[in-house]
Motif scaffolding. Structure first.
Motif, short mmCIF file in Angstrom:
data_model
loop_
_atom_site.label_atom_id
_atom_site.label_comp_id
_atom_site.label_asym_id
_atom_site.label_seq_id
_atom_site.Cartn_x
_atom_site.Cartn_y
_atom_site.Cartn_z
N MET A 1 66.92 41.01 -32.43
CA MET A 1 67.00 42.19 -31.60
C MET A 1 65.82 43.10 -31.93
SD MET A 1 70.02 45.00 -31.21
CE MET A 1 69.86 45.65 -32.83
N GLY A 3 63.80 46.05 -32.90
CA GLY A 3 64.12 47.24 -33.69
C GLY A 3 64.94 46.94 -34.92
N ASP A 4 65.51 45.75 -35.02
CA ASP A 4 66.28 45.37 -36.20
C ASP A 4 65.31 44.78 -37.21
OD1 ASP A 4 68.24 44.69 -38.03
OD2 ASP A 4 68.90 42.92 -36.91
N LYS A 15 71.84 44.94 -36.34
CA LYS A 15 72.06 46.30 -35.86
C LYS A 15 70.82 47.14 -36.13
CE LYS A 15 74.57 47.60 -40.02
NZ LYS A 15 75.83 48.04 -40.57
N CYS A 16 70.57 48.05 -35.24
CA CYS A 16 69.43 48.94 -35.37
C CYS A 16 69.95 50.28 -35.89
CB CYS A 16 68.73 49.10 -34.02
SG CYS A 16 67.19 49.99 -34.14
N LEU A 62 60.17 52.65 -30.13
CA LEU A 62 60.93 51.48 -29.71
C LEU A 62 62.15 51.25 -30.61
CD1 LEU A 62 61.23 49.26 -27.67
CD2 LEU A 62 59.66 47.86 -29.02
N LYS A 65 64.63 53.97 -29.76
CA LYS A 65 65.27 53.70 -28.47
C LYS A 65 66.46 52.75 -28.63
CE LYS A 65 64.20 51.75 -23.93
NZ LYS A 65 63.16 51.15 -23.10
N ASN A 66 66.37 51.84 -29.57
CA ASN A 66 67.45 50.88 -29.80
C ASN A 66 68.41 51.30 -30.90
OD1 ASN A 66 66.79 48.92 -27.82
ND2 ASN A 66 65.02 48.37 -29.04
N LYS A 69 72.32 50.34 -31.50
CA LYS A 69 72.68 49.10 -30.79
C LYS A 69 72.93 47.97 -31.79
CE LYS A 69 70.14 50.22 -26.59
NZ LYS A 69 69.04 49.80 -25.70
N ASP A 71 73.43 43.55 -32.06
CA ASP A 71 73.18 42.28 -31.37
C ASP A 71 74.53 41.61 -31.11
OD1 ASP A 71 71.70 40.30 -30.22
OD2 ASP A 71 71.13 39.34 -32.10
#
Length: 72
Positions: A1, A3-4, A15-16, A62, A65-66, A69, A71
């Protein structure tokens, strides 16, 4: 994902979160010529999936932004 970057054991954890934001922000301004450069933190460039050799605000943005969130 996207950003992770890292997790508790040093590997992406699906996870971010703040660990990921911190990892990129800590290297802000670092270029590929610098010995502390981490290509995993250089996630933006001229084409999707292509780094540009500088860890900058585009990379931080970036990841931010995530933020939050996971995965699926």
């Amino acid at each position: 994902m996207v950003g992770d970057i890292t997790g508790p054991d040093g590997w992406p954890d699906d996870k971010c979160d703040m660990k990921d934001v911190r990892a990129v922000a800590k290297l802000f301004g670092v270029t590929s010529q610098d010995p502390i450069y981490n290509p995993n933190c250089d996630i933006t460039g001229p084409m999707p999936g292509m780094a540009d050799g500088t860890i900058d605000m585009r990379d931080i943005r970036l990841v931010a932004k995530n933020f939050g969130k996971t995965d699926p």
